[in-house]
Design a protein around this motif. Structure first.
Motif, mmCIF file in Angstrom:
data_model
loop_
_atom_site.group_PDB
_atom_site.id
_atom_site.type_symbol
_atom_site.label_atom_id
_atom_site.label_comp_id
_atom_site.label_asym_id
_atom_site.label_seq_id
_atom_site.Cartn_x
_atom_site.Cartn_y
_atom_site.Cartn_z
ATOM 1 N N GLY A 1 80.683 67.127 116.402
ATOM 2 C CA GLY A 1 80.034 65.983 117.023
ATOM 3 C C GLY A 1 80.919 64.767 117.172
ATOM 4 O O GLY A 1 80.443 63.704 117.576
ATOM 5 N N LEU A 2 82.200 64.898 116.868
ATOM 6 C CA LEU A 2 83.177 63.824 117.070
ATOM 7 C C LEU A 2 84.167 64.264 118.131
ATOM 8 O O LEU A 2 84.462 65.459 118.267
ATOM 9 N N PRO A 3 84.723 63.330 118.905
ATOM 10 C CA PRO A 3 85.708 63.724 119.914
ATOM 11 C C PRO A 3 86.896 64.446 119.296
ATOM 12 O O PRO A 3 87.306 64.144 118.159
ATOM 13 N N ALA A 4 87.447 65.394 120.031
ATOM 14 C CA ALA A 4 88.602 66.139 119.545
ATOM 15 C C ALA A 4 89.853 65.277 119.491
ATOM 16 O O ALA A 4 90.773 65.546 118.715
ATOM 17 N N GLU A 5 89.899 64.215 120.293
ATOM 18 C CA GLU A 5 91.080 63.365 120.363
ATOM 19 C C GLU A 5 91.125 62.398 119.171
ATOM 20 O O GLU A 5 90.092 62.104 118.559
ATOM 21 N N PRO A 6 92.296 61.868 118.833
ATOM 22 C CA PRO A 6 92.378 60.845 117.782
ATOM 23 C C PRO A 6 91.652 59.576 118.219
ATOM 24 O O PRO A 6 91.524 59.307 119.415
ATOM 25 N N PRO A 7 91.137 58.772 117.276
ATOM 26 C CA PRO A 7 90.318 57.601 117.622
ATOM 27 C C PRO A 7 90.974 56.629 118.586
ATOM 28 O O PRO A 7 90.274 55.996 119.382
ATOM 29 N N GLU A 8 92.285 56.499 118.540
ATOM 30 C CA GLU A 8 92.943 55.556 119.455
ATOM 31 C C GLU A 8 92.877 56.010 120.913
ATOM 32 O O GLU A 8 93.150 55.224 121.833
ATOM 33 N N GLN A 9 92.487 57.271 121.143
ATOM 34 C CA GLN A 9 92.338 57.769 122.508
ATOM 35 C C GLN A 9 90.874 57.882 122.939
ATOM 36 O O GLN A 9 90.587 58.335 124.041
ATOM 37 N N TRP A 10 89.943 57.458 122.084
ATOM 38 C CA TRP A 10 88.530 57.524 122.446
ATOM 39 C C TRP A 10 88.191 56.450 123.472
ATOM 40 O O TRP A 10 88.706 55.314 123.394
ATOM 41 N N PRO A 11 87.314 56.756 124.405
ATOM 42 C CA PRO A 11 86.878 55.745 125.374
ATOM 43 C C PRO A 11 85.795 54.831 124.778
ATOM 44 O O PRO A 11 84.628 54.890 125.135
ATOM 45 N N THR A 12 86.180 53.987 123.840
ATOM 46 C CA THR A 12 85.290 52.966 123.310
ATOM 47 C C THR A 12 85.389 51.721 124.190
ATOM 48 O O THR A 12 86.286 51.597 125.024
ATOM 49 N N TYR A 13 84.475 50.795 123.981
ATOM 50 C CA TYR A 13 84.506 49.530 124.736
ATOM 51 C C TYR A 13 85.858 48.851 124.575
ATOM 52 O O TYR A 13 86.492 48.440 125.561
ATOM 53 N N GLU A 14 86.319 48.754 123.331
ATOM 54 C CA GLU A 14 87.576 48.064 123.074
ATOM 55 C C GLU A 14 88.756 48.779 123.717
ATOM 56 O O GLU A 14 89.639 48.149 124.325
ATOM 57 N N ASN A 15 88.784 50.119 123.600
ATOM 58 C CA ASN A 15 89.911 50.874 124.146
ATOM 59 C C ASN A 15 89.927 50.862 125.670
ATOM 60 O O ASN A 15 90.996 50.845 126.293
ATOM 61 N N ILE A 16 88.741 50.886 126.290
ATOM 62 C CA ILE A 16 88.682 50.850 127.757
ATOM 63 C C ILE A 16 89.221 49.528 128.272
ATOM 64 O O ILE A 16 90.029 49.484 129.221
ATOM 65 N N ILE A 17 88.810 48.422 127.663
ATOM 66 C CA ILE A 17 89.299 47.110 128.102
ATOM 67 C C ILE A 17 90.802 47.011 127.899
ATOM 68 O O ILE A 17 91.539 46.530 128.771
ATOM 69 N N ALA A 18 91.284 47.478 126.749
ATOM 70 C CA ALA A 18 92.726 47.439 126.490
ATOM 71 C C ALA A 18 93.494 48.270 127.512
ATOM 72 O O ALA A 18 94.605 47.901 127.931
ATOM 73 N N LEU A 19 92.901 49.393 127.925
ATOM 74 C CA LEU A 19 93.558 50.252 128.916
ATOM 75 C C LEU A 19 93.703 49.515 130.251
ATOM 76 O O LEU A 19 94.760 49.562 130.891
ATOM 77 N N PHE A 20 92.632 48.848 130.698
ATOM 78 C CA PHE A 20 92.701 48.060 131.930
ATOM 79 C C PHE A 20 93.771 46.977 131.825
ATOM 80 O O PHE A 20 94.537 46.742 132.771
ATOM 81 N N GLU A 21 93.827 46.308 130.693
ATOM 82 C CA GLU A 21 94.809 45.227 130.532
ATOM 83 C C GLU A 21 96.232 45.761 130.529
ATOM 84 O O GLU A 21 97.147 45.144 131.095
ATOM 85 N N ARG A 22 96.438 46.934 129.927
ATOM 86 C CA ARG A 22 97.783 47.518 129.876
ATOM 87 C C ARG A 22 98.277 47.897 131.269
ATOM 88 O O ARG A 22 99.422 47.617 131.629
#
Length: 696
Positions: free
Chosen positions: A68-89
């Motif tokens: 029930g958890l994503p197979a990817e490491p947490p830094e690659q999860w599409p969370t709110y914080e990670n999505i915004i950081a991706l756009f900024e990068r």
């Protein structure tokens, strides 16, 4: 830019795994199955076709696991914080003039607005749903925030394209190709999330967010949004959304394998024709035609710079090829260095060239055409289906993809049990009669869908003890005439006749020329515009004013259809009208097989919307064909459903390869994209425009 060539960057977000947990009302976001596959296939296209490297791809995915958890490491999860950081990068990495392609596949949702000054106290925010939204501290990426992120890119003079393969809320769909009624996968929740969440945005200050949104609505008193429903009319970028705000975005196992979103599947299918003159409007028209051929209640929407060229021609690479690893002349087959890992399945077709060939657009230099029969993980056996020199194929020859093999002219049928029927209705016997008759069908139009295979039509018995036909998503197919009682011995035969008719109708909607080597791939321009009153003599067509460029008219209103030969050769133009009563009739020209158009010639047809008295709504599909050789398309005409064939025009013997293909379609003898015929006749193209007519 100091003469530097612009780059293309991609932001790819796919969410299958949604963390387990319920919203306050007890609803939840179910995990999906096709979103990561969408991103994988999109990334493969961008790498193979457009040459993107690791440095140009910014990706977040959440794949399903049993835990029930994503197979990817947490830094690659599409969370709110990670999505915004991706756009900024990606915004920081790109330079003015570069292109940004954003592709999101996952749930869409609605939540109580955090911008009441824009939308009122009871207003809602449309939102992209992060993988961890079940947590109370998690946040949605709201429409106002997404608008600001995209505006920031545009202000940096980046060329932006956004694809959202998601919807706003769940919709009730039925059937799944199995034996019982179950809901198909819809990318959205059925309820509005009222969870109290943080009103502090990580995107920008509230004042900046409000300014970005209001800047798109200079003359509107409130946040009115068009059919796509995500943002106001985009300024400076293109937005392609999966559906209208009241529809569902579905994922489906199109080829019987991994699921894909309908928008993503047909987008990638359509992009095989990407060329220097392909605009987003042309691309959208083709996608709508493909989606509606299967799912009438999902209408992809286009907003923004519709006439911008897709990706820009300078970013296209030569058509990639794969190696012939082994040739077996005795068995008339070859082994290719591609397989399931590259998205190749049964029926995929390749043109084979000699090892030293440099120009894969030269049809005359093909040694053979082969069709995959046994796909492996990274290599596949393909049978020779035609060509001039199959015996000359050797290891090291190059094979170029022509068709992924998704289309099959046969109608695949599934029988679905209705567990909600009264006990007095013997549905097993009723379905068994149709299934038995289907097994004896000799015309070659229908077949029973195999286990796990996608179906085109679903047969079910309803509460009125009548046979009912559903589309692949479980929606009742409309306007099929009088009900067919299961107690009537003639009903199974009539039902099969309807299925054959619907299959023929669907095939005409889907028939297309997917070959990149076709000299007419971007030669035909077909655009629609509308007018409520009688057009004045010589009046010119004006831009379409309907959201998403999917015109909806009332009876009596007018539609302009603009046709232009954009090539340097004379073309023969024919238009078929696929009507709401499931008939197909040649619309233009009326009394001859085709109308010659000289190079650069343009003509505007005026069409008046009408509906039969018994219809509340209906859709006409205007299918336009352009050919170099004189060609008749009357082979494809059909009478209304359940009506006997009319007198029609007398059909002569086929006079060219395309007519032979059309005659085979009409007779039910064509195989999937009949390889030899299609490859032998590359100088033809199609376009399609839909017109929905609704009384209110």
């Amino acid at each position: 830019m100091s003469g530097k060539s612009p780059k293309l960057y991609a932001v790819l977000i796919g969410i299958d795994c949604y963390l387990r947990g319920k919203l306050p009302d007890g609803s939840y976001y179910r995990s999906l199955n096709g979103c990561v596959n969408d991103i994988t296939r999109t990334e493969r296209f961008l790498r193979d076709r457009l040459g993107l490297t690791d440095e140009q791809i910014f990706k977040l995915t959440a794949s399903n696991t049993q835990e029930g958890l994503p197979a990817e490491p947490p830094e690659q999860w599409p969370t709110y914080e990670n999505i915004i950081a991706l756009f900024e990068r990606v915004t920081s990495a790109a330079a003015p003039g570069d292109q940004i392609y954003v592709h999101y596949s996952g749930h869409g949702g609605r939540t109580k607005t955090m911008f009441p000054e824009l939308k009122g106290k009871t207003g809602l925010d449309e939102a992209l749903v992060p993988t961890d939204i079940c947590r109370p501290e998690a946040r949605y990426l709201r429409d106002v925030e997404l608008t600001h992120l995209l505006k920031t890119m545009v202000d940096a003079r980046l060329v932006v394209t956004v694809v959202l393969d998601s919807c706003h809320s769940g919709s009730a769909t039925r059937g799944d190709g199995g034996a019982t009624l179950r809901r198909m996968t819809v990318r959205g929740a059925s309820e509005v999330d009222i969870t109290p969440r943080s009103t502090e945005s990580l995107v920008a200050s509230k004042a900046e967010l409000l300014a970005s949104w209001r800047g798109l609505l200079p003359e509107m008193p409130s946040a009115i949004k068009p059919g796509g429903g995500w943002v106001p009319e985009p300024a400076g970028y293109v937005l392609l959304a999966a559906c209208r705000s009241f529809e569902g975005a579905h994922e489906y196992a199109f080829d019987g394998g991994a699921k894909s979103g309908a928008l993503t599947y047909w987008l990638l299918d359509s992009l095989r024709q990407t060329g220097p003159q392909l605009t987003y409007r042309m691309l959208h028209n083709r996608i709508v035609a493909k989606v509606h051929a299967m799912f009438s209640q999902q209408t992809p929407q286009l907003q923004g710079e519709a006439d911008r060229v897709v990706f820009g021609s300078e970013r296209l690479r030569p058509q990639p090829s794969v190696n012939v690893l082994e040739a077996d002349p005795e068995q008339q087959r070859v082994r290719l260095s591609t397989g399931v890992a590259q998205g190749v399945g049964v029926g995929a077709r390749f043109a084979v060239y000699a090892p030293g060939a440099a120009d894969y657009t030269k049809v005359e230099e093909r040694l053979a055409v082969v069709e995959v029969e046994t796909p492996g993980t990274t290599s596949s056996w393909a049978a020779v289906s035609g060509g001039r020199d199959a015996a000359g194929i050797e290891a090291g020859a190059q094979a170029v993809l022509l068709d992924v093999g998704a289309f099959n002219p046969k109608g695949r049928v599934t029988f679905v049990r209705n567990e909600e029927l009264p006990s007095g209705v013997d549905q097993d016997a009723a379905l068994g009669q149709v299934e038995s008759l289907l097994a004896r069908e000799r015309d070659g139009w229908l077949l029973r869908a195999g286990l796990g295979e996608a179906s085109d039509f679903q047969v079910v018995v309803n509460a009125a003890a009548e046979y009912e036909l559903w589309d692949p998503l479980g929606n009742v197919i409309p306007r099929l005439g009088p009900g067919l009682k299961v107690a009537d011995p003639a009903s199974p035969s009539k039902l099969l006749s309807r299925l054959i008719h619907l299959t023929k109708y669907r095939n005409v909607r889907l028939i297309d020329n997917d070959e990149l080597s076709s000299g007419l791939a971007q030669a035909l321009i077909c655009e629609a515009s509308r007018k409520a009153t009688t057009p004045a003599p010589g009046e010119q067509a004006r831009p379409l004013d309907a959201p998403g460029h999917t015109p909806t008219l009332r009876p009596g209103e007018w539609l302009f259809l603009r046709l232009k030969n954009n090539s340097n050769r004379a073309l023969n133009i024919t238009i078929l009208d696929l009507r709401p009563n499931w008939s197909i009739k040649q619309l233009f020209p009326a009394f001859q097989d085709f109308e010659p158009f000289e190079p650069g010639q343009e003509q505007v047809l005026t069409l008046r919307a009408a509906l039969p008295a018994s219809y509340d709504d209906g859709t006409d599909v205007f299918k336009v064909f352009a050919t170099v050789e004189p060609t008749s398309f009357r082979w494809l005409e059909l009478p209304p459903l359940d009506a006997p064939p009319g007198p029609g025009a007398a059909l002569r013997a086929p006079v060219n390869s395309l007519e032979e293909l059309l005659a085979m379609y009409a007779a039910g003898e064509a195989t999937a994209r009949d390889a030899e015929l299609v490859c032998a006749f590359t100088d033809w193209a199609t376009a399609a425009v839909e017109m929905t007519v609704r009384r209110v």
